[in-house]
Design an enzyme around this catalytic site. Structure first.
Site, PDB file in Angstrom:
ATOM      1  CG  ASP A  68      75.129  53.365  22.220  1.00 28.11           C
ATOM      2  OD1 ASP A  68      73.781  53.115  22.118  1.00 28.11           O
ATOM      3  OD2 ASP A  68      75.713  53.021  21.239  1.00 28.11           O
ATOM      4  CD  GLU A 107      70.047  52.418  24.686  1.00 26.20           C
ATOM      5  OE1 GLU A 107      71.181  52.542  24.560  1.00 26.20           O
ATOM      6  OE2 GLU A 107      69.271  51.380  23.934  1.00 26.20           O
ATOM      7  CG  ASP A 116      70.231  52.745  21.075  1.00 23.71           C
ATOM      8  OD1 ASP A 116      70.459  53.699  21.355  1.00 23.71           O
ATOM      9  OD2 ASP A 116      70.861  51.664  21.534  1.00 23.71           O
ATOM     10  CE  LYS A 147      73.262  52.066  18.788  1.00 28.26           C
ATOM     11  NZ  LYS A 147      74.178  51.244  19.659  1.00 28.26           N
ATOM     12  CE  LYS A 178      67.567  48.578  24.955  1.00 27.23           C
ATOM     13  NZ  LYS A 178      69.102  48.313  24.530  1.00 27.23           N
ATOM     14  CG  ASP A 204      67.886  48.815  21.289  1.00 23.37           C
ATOM     15  OD1 ASP A 204      68.124  47.417  21.744  1.00 23.37           O
ATOM     16  OD2 ASP A 204      68.283  49.893  21.885  1.00 23.37           O
ATOM     17  NE  ARG A 233      74.231  49.272  30.096  1.00 27.44           N
ATOM     18  CZ  ARG A 233      75.549  48.864  29.824  1.00 27.44           C
ATOM     19  NH1 ARG A 233      76.633  48.899  30.606  1.00 27.44           N
ATOM     20  NH2 ARG A 233      75.846  48.226  28.633  1.00 27.44           N
TER      21      ARG A 233
HETATM   22  N1  BES Z   1      70.934  48.497  21.749  1.00 26.42           N
HETATM   23  C1  BES Z   1      72.500  48.493  21.855  1.00 26.42           C
HETATM   24  C2  BES Z   1      72.860  47.086  21.812  1.00 26.42           C
HETATM   25  C3  BES Z   1      72.892  46.342  20.599  1.00 26.42           C
HETATM   26  C4  BES Z   1      73.920  46.424  19.442  1.00 26.42           C
HETATM   27  C5  BES Z   1      71.897  45.497  20.140  1.00 26.42           C
HETATM   28  C6  BES Z   1      73.988  45.635  18.276  1.00 26.42           C
HETATM   29  C7  BES Z   1      71.654  45.009  18.920  1.00 26.42           C
HETATM   30  C8  BES Z   1      72.952  44.942  17.998  1.00 26.42           C
HETATM   31  C9  BES Z   1      72.728  48.918  23.399  1.00 26.42           C
HETATM   32  O1  BES Z   1      71.822  50.064  23.682  1.00 26.42           O
HETATM   33  C10 BES Z   1      74.007  49.544  22.968  1.00 26.42           C
HETATM   34  O2  BES Z   1      74.217  50.568  22.339  1.00 26.42           O
HETATM   35  N2  BES Z   1      75.082  49.006  23.888  1.00 26.42           N
HETATM   36  C11 BES Z   1      76.358  49.298  23.773  1.00 26.42           C
HETATM   37  C12 BES Z   1      77.131  49.468  25.261  1.00 26.42           C
HETATM   38  C13 BES Z   1      78.189  50.334  25.265  1.00 26.42           C
HETATM   39  C14 BES Z   1      78.046  51.713  24.800  1.00 26.42           C
HETATM   40  C15 BES Z   1      78.613  49.867  26.818  1.00 26.42           C
HETATM   41  C16 BES Z   1      77.185  48.457  22.796  1.00 26.42           C
HETATM   42  O3  BES Z   1      76.944  47.281  22.981  1.00 26.42           O
HETATM   43  O4  BES Z   1      78.169  48.961  22.353  1.00 26.42           O
HETATM   44 ZN    ZN Z   2      69.923  49.806  23.140  1.00 25.71          ZN
HETATM   45 MN    MN Z   3      72.663  51.927  22.962  1.00 27.54          MN
END
Ligand code: BES
Ligand code: ZN
Ligand code: MN
Length: 498
Positions: free
Chosen positions: A346, A348, A269, A276, A264, A287, A350
Site C-alpha cells: 500500500d 505504492e 489504490d 485497505k 503520482k 489517488d 513512492r
Molecule cells: N494513497 C494513499 C495515501 C492516502 C490516504 C491518500 C488517504 C489520501 C487519503 C497511499 O498510497 C497509502 O496508502 N499510504 C499509506 C502508507 C503506509 C502503508 C506506509 C498510508 O498513508 O497509510
Molecule cells: Zn496511494
Molecule cells: Mn497506498
C-alpha cells in the site's frame, strides 16, 4: 463534459432580468457607477442592511428579492470589507461568493465589478471572473435525472460589468486558461476508476496536443526496456496496463533548461495485497490527483502560451491485489539501479515516483522538479486539509512555493528532511524498504523520493489532504479540488517567465 457556463464582459449597465450583484465595503458604501445605476434603489440597500444586520464584511451577502424600481428579480449586495486591502485571491473569492447567489433557475446574472473607490482594475475583474468560473463547476454528468426545465447550476449566463471591457477580456484570456486547467484537473480526480484507468488517462493527456504540447506515452515494453521495475511492480496486479506520459511545452527560450512537474497517478489504490479496509476505499479513485494537477497545469501553461519550457511527467498505474500482484517481501530494481524491498504494497506511490523522478532528472536535467502526490494518510494527521506538506532540498524553491501558496490560497507547510529519518528506510535485504514504520510516515516517504532525485533541485508536495474531499470554499464545491494548478501556474508566472 464542460458545464455550459457563459461569461461575458460589458460596460456597467442594469440587467433586464435575472440577478444583479453589486459590492459594498464595511461602511456600506457602493461604487459611484453602481449608485448611479441603482438610483432610488440604493436607499433600499441601507435599509435592508440595517434590518438584516448586514455589515459589509468580506464575503458576506445581503439579498433583496424583487427590488422596487429595478427589472432584476433579485439584488444581491456582496461585502468586500476594507476594499482597499483586497488581494488577488480575495477577488477570486468575491467572484465565487457572487456566483453562489445565482440560483440555477435565475438563468442570467450581472455582476458590477466596482468597489466604493471605483471600477475594479481589469486584472481584478478578471480574477473575479475566475472565481465565478471555479465556483460553478459541477461534476454531474453521471446524474441522469436532471430535466431541461431545471437548468444545471453551471448553465448560467453571467455578464461582468466593467469599465474597460477590452482590457478585461485580455486579462481574462490567461485566467480562462488557468480555469480550464483547474477544471480539467477536477474532472480527472472526480472521474471513477472504471472509466479512468491508465490508458484512458493517457488518452486524455494526449488531448493537450491540440494546444501544441508534445505528448509521449511509454507503454509496458518501453518501461521494461528502461528498467522502471518499481513502477511496473505496482501495476502488475491489475488487468489494466501501466503507462508513463511525458508532456512538453516549449514556450521559453530555445535550449533553456525546463522546469519539471511530476505526478503520482494511481488511478485506483486498493492497497494491493496489503489491502485497505473497505471504509472510504472509494476515495482512492482520487489517488491520481498529483497526475491530474500536472495535466491541468500543462493545459494552463500551453493555453496561455507561457514563456517557459516545461515538462510534465506522470506515472499511471492501478494498485490491485491478484494472482499476479506484487507481494510484501518482493525486491524490485528501480531504473536508477537502486533496489527496494516491498514491506507494504500500500506504500505504492513512492515506488511509482521513484522511477519517474529518476527518469525526468536523468533525461531532462531540469532547473528544478516538483512532484505532487496523494502520498500519505500521515500528512492529513499532521496538517489537516488546509495545507499541503512541502519537502525540499532547496530553500529558495521552498520559499518561492510558500510565497505562491499565500498569494493563491493553495498553501504549503514545510516539513523536515534529514539523515536520521533517512536511516529509517534502510533495509536488511535491499538498498531501502518502502515503509519506515508508524512514526513520521510522511517524512520517511519523502526520504525515499529524495533517494531518486540526485543533485536536482526538488520539492515534493504531499497533497493527500488538499486534493480531494477538502473543506468546501467559495471557489470550490467539488470533491476533487484541482489543488495545485493555481499554485504552480503562479510559481511559473512569478519566477520563471521572462
Ligand atoms: N494513497 C494513499 C495515501 C492516502 C490516504 C491518500 C488517504 C489520501 C487519503 C497511499 O498510497 C497509502 O496508502 N499510504 C499509506 C502508507 C503506509 C502503508 C506506509 C498510508 O498513508 O497509510
Ligand atoms: Zn496511494
Ligand atoms: Mn497506498
Amino acid at each position: 463534459m464542460p458545464d455550459a457556463f457563459k461569461l461575458g464582459f460589458a460596460p456597467f449597465a442594469l440587467p433586464a432580468r435575472g440577478v444583479l450583484i453589486v459590492f459594498c465595503n464595511d461602511g456600506l458604501q457602493l461604487g459611484p457607477a453602481t449608485r448611479d445605476l441603482l438610483g432610488n434603489a440604493a436607499q433600499m440597500v441601507r435599509k435592508a442592511a440595517t434590518t438584516e444586520r448586514f455589515k459589509g464584511k468580506l464575503g458576506s451577502t445581503l439579498d433583496i428579492v424583487l427590488p422596487a424600481g429595478l427589472q432584476a428579480t433579485r439584488l444581491v449586495v456582496v461585502g468586500c470589507g476594507q476594499s482597499s486591502e483586497l488581494k488577488s485571491s480575495d477577488y477570486l473569492r468575491l467572484g465565487g461568493v457572487a456566483m453562489g447567489k445565482v440560483p440555477a433557475a435565475a438563468g442570467d446574472a450581472m455582476i458590477l465589478a466596482e468597489l466604493p473607490n471605483g471600477a475594479m482594475k481589469p486584472e481584478h475583474a478578471a480574477d473575479l471572473a475566475l472565481g465565478a468560473r471555479l465556483r460553478v463547476y459541477a461534476f454531474d454528468q453521471y446524474k441522469t435525472k436532471q430535466t431541461d426545465d431545471e437548468p444545471k447550476p453551471g448553465s448560467a449566463h453571467v455578464t461582468v460589468g466593467v469599465s474597460e471591457p477590452g482590457a478585461t477580456r485580455k486579462a481574462w484570456a490567461d485566467r480562462e486558461a488557468l480555469a480550464d486547467g483547474v477544471v480539467l484537473a477536477r474532472d480527472l480526480v472526480n472521474e471513477p476508476a472504471n472509466i479512468l484507468f491508465p490508458e484512458e488517462f493517457a488518452r486524455r493527456a494526449m488531448g493537450l496536443r491540440k494546444l501544441g504540447v508534445a505528448v509521449e506515452v511509454l507503454d509496458v515494453p518501453a518501461m521494461k526496456k528502461l528498467g522502471m521495475n518499481a513502477l511496473l511492480g505496482v501495476g502488475q496486479g491489475s488487468a489494466h496496463e501501466s503507462r508513463v506520459v511525458i508532456m512538453r511545452w516549449n514556450g521559453g527560450k530555445r535550449g533553456e533548461k525546463p522546469v519539471a512537474f511530476i505526478g503520482k497517478g494511481v488511478c485506483f489504490d486498493t492497497g494491493g495485497i496489503s489491502i485497505k479496509p473497505a471504509q472510504s476505499m472509494e476515495d482512492m479513485k482520487g489517488d491520481m490527483a498529483g497526475a491530474a494537477c500536472v495535466v491541468g497545469l500543462m493545459q494552463a501553461l500551453a493555453q496561455r502560451k507561457a514563456a517557459v519550457n516545461a515538462v510534465g511527467a506522470i506515472g499511471l498505474v492501478e494498485n490491485m491485489p491478484s494472482g499476479n500482484a506484487q507481494r510484501p517481501g518482493d525486491i524490485v530494481k528501480t531504473m536508477s539501479g537502486q533496489t527496494i524491498e516491498i514491506i507494504n504494497t500500500d506504500a505504492e506511490g513512492r515506488l511509482v515516483l521513484a522511477d519517474v523522478l529518476h527518469y525526468v532528472a536523468d533525461r531532462f536535467a531540469p532547473k528544478f522538479m516538483i512532484d505532487l502526490a496523494t502520498l500519505t494518510g500521515a500528512i492529513i494527521v499532521s496538517l489537516g486539509q488546509e495545507y499541503a506538506g512541502l519537502f525540499s532540498n532547496d530553500d529558495k524553491l521552498a520559499e518561492r512555493l510558500t510565497k505562491c501558496g499565500e498569494r493563491t490560497g493553495e498553501r504549503v507547510w514545510r516539513m523536515p528532511l534529514g539523515p536520521e529519518y533517512d536511516k529509517m528506510i534502510d533495509s536488511k535485504f535491499a538498498d531501502m524498504k518502502n515503509t519506515g514504520g508508524r512514526f513520521g510516515g510522511s517524512i520517511t516517504a519523502a526520504q525515499l523520493l529524495q533517494r531518486f532525485v540526485g543533485k536536482t533541485h526538488w520539492a515534493h508536495l504531499d497533497i493527500a489532504g488538499t486534493a480531494m474531499g477538502s473543506p468546501q470554499t467559495d471557489i470550490n464545491k467539488s470533491w476533487g479540488s484541482g489543488w495545485g494548478v493555481r499554485l504552480l501556474d503562479r510559481l511559473v508566472s512569478d519566477y520563471y517567465e521572462h
